[in-house]
Design a protein around this motif. Structure first.
Motif, short mmCIF file in Angstrom:
data_model
loop_
_atom_site.label_atom_id
_atom_site.label_comp_id
_atom_site.label_asym_id
_atom_site.label_seq_id
_atom_site.Cartn_x
_atom_site.Cartn_y
_atom_site.Cartn_z
N THR A 289 0.86 -1.19 0.00
CA THR A 289 0.00 0.00 0.00
C THR A 289 0.89 1.24 0.00
O THR A 289 2.09 1.15 0.27
CB THR A 289 -0.91 0.07 1.25
N LEU B 295 1.37 5.03 5.20
CA LEU B 295 0.35 5.76 5.95
C LEU B 295 0.81 7.19 6.21
O LEU B 295 2.00 7.46 6.35
CB LEU B 295 0.06 5.06 7.27
N HIS C 33 -2.16 2.61 12.48
CA HIS C 33 -3.00 1.49 12.04
C HIS C 33 -4.27 1.41 12.89
O HIS C 33 -5.35 1.11 12.37
CB HIS C 33 -2.25 0.16 12.11
N LEU D 166 -7.04 3.47 11.37
CA LEU D 166 -7.78 2.87 10.25
C LEU D 166 -8.98 2.10 10.78
O LEU D 166 -10.11 2.26 10.32
CB LEU D 166 -6.89 1.91 9.45
N ARG E 143 -11.98 -0.02 2.41
CA ARG E 143 -11.21 0.75 1.43
C ARG E 143 -11.31 2.25 1.69
O ARG E 143 -10.35 2.98 1.46
CB ARG E 143 -11.66 0.37 0.02
N LEU F 50 -8.78 2.87 4.48
CA LEU F 50 -7.42 2.90 3.96
C LEU F 50 -7.17 4.20 3.20
O LEU F 50 -6.08 4.79 3.31
CB LEU F 50 -7.17 1.69 3.06
N ARG F 51 -8.14 4.66 2.45
CA ARG F 51 -7.98 5.92 1.70
C ARG F 51 -7.80 7.10 2.67
O ARG F 51 -6.99 7.99 2.41
CB ARG F 51 -9.18 6.15 0.78
N THR G 191 -4.21 7.27 3.77
CA THR G 191 -3.16 7.39 2.75
C THR G 191 -3.43 8.62 1.87
O THR G 191 -2.96 9.71 2.15
CB THR G 191 -3.08 6.10 1.91
N VAL H 183 -7.21 -6.16 1.88
CA VAL H 183 -7.53 -4.84 2.44
C VAL H 183 -8.41 -5.00 3.67
O VAL H 183 -8.23 -4.32 4.69
CB VAL H 183 -8.19 -3.93 1.39
N VAL I 21 -7.40 -3.72 7.52
CA VAL I 21 -8.19 -2.73 8.26
C VAL I 21 -8.96 -3.36 9.41
O VAL I 21 -8.97 -2.83 10.53
CB VAL I 21 -9.15 -1.99 7.31
#
Length: 459
Positions: free
Chosen positions: A63, A66, A335, A338, A358, A361-362, A365, A406, A410
């Protein structure tokens, strides 16, 4: 790119977090110097020149690194205190301790904060440092030095306070600056340390602390200063109901309207927390593209409430994730955010539809890159972007039975980081930092925490 040394990563799942959320069940990345040169499904191109290393990343998810958008590094040496307090009571309890911080403490606390984040997959960090007691050394320089040694990409949000106890503020008077002093010191920090280049490792933002610890004059002048210097602005906003009451009583308006009246809404601004936002506030942030650093663990720790992240995202507000200071989030790694962003928001009005894996995660990031003004450089895995990449190990007991990588990352336990690259340089291998001695940092932070506690006890 022809002369650059290349690192080839193969056989891993890839979540690019690009505009199309492109993913590869098994793919490759080619890092050339400090850039991502190529990526895709299947095997890497053959006959690549100057390949200095090949990594078989079978069982891993790649990925973007972060990105942490809100933190207070100095709090690493005051963890575990005032654990059952709301924000205002917590600040009252801790400001007398924080007011004793000096340069060695700031450096060591930054080392601890950065090390914990970096070993957990953070490649871009920021620190909102706003406590500058008189005569305690070069605190900003010490923090930047720690970030440089750790090897992470870094934004120092040079904070300030000019409203001490005698002016109705919370911090002791000797821990705040004058209006002119704060502005001059902030400008000097920007001119000495801010790098505007594409691959900058150090940038500086202008960051008065909060509406209840700075004067209106400092807020307004800081915004003018930042725009004159061409850097971003950061502060705390709408964190608690007490803050909203304070703004109405003192300024005759809510926090968002107050910020707008002082020049503090815009695409060059991001604010931490933004828990208590009504529809009008969210619309104002969306209209001006003002960013938000969402700190779910800290918001819960201080009983501040649940930020309306799904509504912000639906309106188009840029949102990233923040650890916040480790006096209100003792884990100190991203983490957790998330997972907690997803879970805590599902306790709100949108329930199970609030966020998915997702989207979480977006937030951690690409969302963070937008908030820090660096989405063109980092935050997604795309050819031409900076080589800030993390390999998460997902084939162990903790994750192996979760088919979707993913979701495993998460929803699951904190995944081990096999490798983390920043600017093409590996800074983590098999969960351990390569740039600093973690055990030495742990000893130093313990010693400085004890020294600070002793100084505070002496009054």
């Amino acid at each position: 790119m022809a002369a650059a040394q290349r690192i080839v990563i193969e056989n891993c799942s890839i979540a690019t977090v690009d505009a199309d959320d492109t993913e590869y069940a098994s793919g490759y990345l080619v890092l050339a110097g400090n850039r991502i040169e190529a990526l895709g499904a299947g095997s890497a191109p053959e006959n690549l020149e100057n390949v200095v290393r090949r990594i078989d990343a079978r069982g891993h998810l790649a990925t973007p690194g972060l990105i942490n958008t809100h933190h207070h590094f100095y709090q690493w040496i005051t963890r575990g205190l005032a654990t059952d307090h709301n924000l205002f009571d917590w600040l009252v309890a801790l400001y007398p301790i924080w007011a004793r911080i000096d340069e060695p403490m700031a450096y060591t606390a930054a080392q601890g904060s950065l090390a914990m984040m970096a070993r957990g997959g953070v490649t871009t960090a920021m620190d909102h440092h706003y406590v500058y007691p008189r005569g305690t050394g070069d605190l900003s320089g010490a923090i930047i030095r720690a970030a440089r040694e750790t090897g992470v990409r870094f934004t120092l949000a040079r904070g300030s306070m000019d409203r001490g106890e005698s002016d109705g503020g919370l911090p002791p008077d000797f821990a705040v600056e004058s209006l002119d002093g704060a502005l001059a010191a902030t400008e000097a920090t920007v001119k000495e340390h801010h790098d505007p280049s594409f691959d900058a490792m150090t940038q500086v933002a202008v960051a008065p602390c909060s509406p209840f610890s700075v004067s209106t004059e400092l807020l307004r002048s800081a915004a003018e200063l930042a725009r004159r210097l061409g850097v971003r602005l950061h502060t705390h906003g709408s964190e608690t109901v007490e803050e909203e009451k304070f703004c109405h009583e003192l300024f005759g308006m809510g926090p968002t309207d107050y910020f707008e009246s002082t020049g503090w809404l815009g695409e060059d601004v991001w604010m931490a927390h933004c828990v208590h936002m009504n529809d009008s506030d969210i619309a104002a942030f969306a209209r001006t593209r003002t960013g938000v650093a969402h700190c779910p663990s800290s918001n819960a720790r201080l009983a501040a409430g649940i930020a309306r992240v799904p509504d912000m995202l639906a309106a188009g507000v840029p949102v990233g994730l923040g650890v916040d200071g480790t006096a209100s989030n003792e884990s100190g790694e991203l983490h957790t955010e998330l997972r907690n962003a997803l879970l805590i928001n599902r306790l709100g009005a949108h329930k199970e539809a609030a966020l998915n894996a997702r989207q979480a995660l977006r937030l951690g990031t690409h969302g963070g890159a937008r908030v820090l003004g660096r989405a063109a450089e980092t935050g997604s895995l795309e050819a031409g972007k900076l080589a800030d990449v993390v390999l998460w190990k997902l084939d162990t007991l903790a994750h192996a039975s979760i088919a979707d990588p993913v979701t495993a990352l998460v929803f699951g336990a904190a995944a081990p980081v096999t490798a983390s690259f920043v600017n093409g340089r590996q800074i983590v291998a098999d969960g351990r930092l390569l740039t600093v001695d973690e055990d030495a940092v742990a000893r130093a932070t313990r010693d400085e925490a004890r020294r600070l506690a002793q100084l505070a006890a002496q009054g």
